[in-house]
Structures are given as structure tokens and as C-alpha cells.
Design an enzyme around this catalytic site. Sequence first.
Site, PDB file in Angstrom:
ATOM      1  CD  GLU A  19       4.669 -19.408  27.568  1.00  0.00           C
ATOM      2  OE1 GLU A  19       5.125 -18.250  27.546  1.00  0.00           O
ATOM      3  OE2 GLU A  19       4.982 -20.236  28.440  1.00  0.00           O
ATOM      4  CB  SER A 155       2.408 -16.253  27.793  1.00  0.00           C
ATOM      5  OG  SER A 155       3.620 -16.127  27.084  1.00  0.00           O
ATOM      6  CE1 TYR A 225       4.168 -12.075  24.351  1.00  0.00           C
ATOM      7  CE2 TYR A 225       2.381 -13.304  25.356  1.00  0.00           C
ATOM      8  CZ  TYR A 225       3.722 -12.983  25.277  1.00  0.00           C
ATOM      9  OH  TYR A 225       4.608 -13.562  26.145  1.00  0.00           O
ATOM     10  NE  ARG A 264       9.100 -10.016  32.312  1.00  0.00           N
ATOM     11  CZ  ARG A 264       8.502 -10.975  31.599  1.00  0.00           C
ATOM     12  NH1 ARG A 264       8.880 -11.225  30.368  1.00  0.00           N
ATOM     13  NH2 ARG A 264       7.539 -11.705  32.151  1.00  0.00           N
ATOM     14  CG  ASP A 266       7.491 -10.575  35.635  1.00  0.00           C
ATOM     15  OD1 ASP A 266       8.221  -9.787  34.999  1.00  0.00           O
ATOM     16  OD2 ASP A 266       6.919 -11.544  35.109  1.00  0.00           O
ATOM     17  CD  GLU A 279       5.810 -15.177  36.626  1.00  0.00           C
ATOM     18  OE1 GLU A 279       6.124 -15.599  35.494  1.00  0.00           O
ATOM     19  OE2 GLU A 279       4.675 -15.320  37.128  1.00  0.00           O
ATOM     20  CG  ASN A 281       9.547 -14.368  33.314  1.00  0.00           C
ATOM     21  OD1 ASN A 281       8.631 -15.090  32.977  1.00  0.00           O
ATOM     22  ND2 ASN A 281       9.378 -13.356  34.168  1.00  0.00           N
ATOM     23  N   GLY A 285      10.110 -12.566  27.023  1.00  0.00           N
ATOM     24  CA  GLY A 285       9.594 -12.372  25.676  1.00  0.00           C
ATOM     25  C   GLY A 285      10.444 -11.376  24.907  1.00  0.00           C
TER      26      GLY A 285
END
Length: 320
Positions: A19, A155, A225, A264, A266, A279, A281, A285
Site C-alpha cells: 500500500e 485497501s 482510490y 475506522r 467497517d 474489520e 482500521n 486512508g
Amino acid sequence: MATVTPRSIVVLAGGISHERDVSLRSGRQVADRLQEHGISVTLRDPDASLLAFLAQARPDVVWPALHGASGEDGALRGLLDFIGIPYVGSTSDSARLAWDKPTAKVLVSRAGVRTPRSIALSRDAFRELGAASVLDSLSDGLPVPLVVKPAQGGSAQGVTLVDNRDDLPRAMVDAYTYCDVAIVEHRVVGTEIAISIIDTGDGPVALPAVEIQPLSGVYSFEAKYNAGETRFYTPARLAEEVSETAAAAALLAHRTLGLRHISRIDLIVDAAGIPWFLEANVLPGLTETSLLPLALEAAGHDIGWVYSALAEAAISDAGS
């Protein structure tokens, strides 16, 4: 809690993970926003001279914008603890818990948040027990549709949606490209959302949920992205009580894993309005197309102010 305004911040971006490019974009965005608030920022790619540089420069704060193992598996954070430099984000121990998806799922499930049924399979077990035998044994307990993904990483790299069992072997191979352990998980059909959590010193707060609707139907690396490949709705198009339930689940996951400053979570919300944890994070991002900045804007926050406040919280936590 007394605040200390940071004068100098080192933003770490790049690294050697899969990443890297995303990390460079995140780091540039963080640096730009902090500089807009008058903070001296050094943007640096980690290398063999990094620790010596930090020991000499002694910045007020390090902001690890390193996606992937180099920034999220806890190792770098542990080293920063040893040399006594504050950093934004979760501690080393908490980062390790969140980085390993099977571990995070178990802990969050025990805390009372639903998570899809799954199994984690190592590459060695898959090979030694026989791929066909392993996959056949899963057919009753984990019927399609499925998601196959690496047990570590982000990602959407190595992630495959499986609607036909004949595609499962290839999906396993793709996941093993990124990690020695793969997760085979029941795919809950519903509304995919991401809830970012920030804590600038007064306790964790859930930002408005971002609903994710990839035009291709798959929230792949490209859909994440490349501008225009995904529609985002902030706040998510959910009933108010469902949004509140999802926010509570995200906050519970954040606290259960011991996360700090920024995260974050999800989730998938099914047709009954039940949120399912996917999951966590520890380093969301932060690029121009990322979800946390979208949530900050929807909440009416100045992004640069929030980033500065997170740096202040890191200094305060290090001194407490």
C-alpha cells in the site's frame, strides 16, 4: 486535559508494503492540512536512518501515515514508545489486535457485535490437508456467497467475492499472495458503511457513517482510490435508529480493541437493520478520496483543525 500545541511533526509515509502509493498520498494530505495550521511538518519515507533521525530531531509528534504492515502491525509504534516520541494513533498492542482480522473478529464478537461466520486458514494447512478436501469440508457451514481475504492487510488487496464455489480455489490463491493466512467469510448482503472514530481528548466520537456504493458492484482497490468509480453517501442512507445502532457498534468495537485517537470501523448493515462487523482500521486512508475526510466534512469539522487536535492529544497522552 491540558493541551500542548505541537510545533514540529514528522509525518511518515511510503514504506515498503503493498500500500506504499496510497500511504504517500495519505501522508501528503496530512502534511498539507497541518501546514495550513502553521505547524512545521517534515514528510519522511521510513528507512534505515529513521530512528537515528528521530532521536536527534526529537519532533513533538510523529504521525504514522504508513498503510500496511509497516505502519499498522504495531512494530513501529512499539519502537516509538521505546525512544519516547509521542505518536498519533493506537498503541502498539492495540494495533496488533486490530491488524489481525481473525483476532479482532473474535474480540468484537465477544463484546456483543455481530460478525459474519468465518474461518481462518493458513497456507500450510491448506496445502497439507489438501485444497479440495478443505474446501469440501466448508461447503455446508459456509455456503456461497462468500468473501475471501487476507487475514492481514488493507485497501481491498487480495479480496475476492465468491458467488460460485468453483471460484473459491483461485480466491484462496489471491489472498495468499498478500498473507500466509486467508479468511473465508460468509458474505452478508446489505449496505456497506464505514464509521470513522476520532478522539481529540474528550472520548471517542463516531462521525457520520459513509455509505459505499461501487459502480462495479465490488469495492476493489481501484474503486477505493480512483475518483468516480464509487458513489459515497454521507451520512449513509439509513433510518435514524439504524444509524445510531451502527454508530454504537462501531464505538464498541473501537473501545473493545483499545484503539486510540483515530480509527475506522467497517460494517455491513443487513436488510433487518443489523450491523455486522467486518474489520477495524487503526490507520484509515487519508487521501483525497478516502472515507474519514468525507466523514469529517459531513460533520462540519475543519480537517486541519482535527489533525492538529489529534496531534495535541498524542502529546497529552504521552505525558499522562
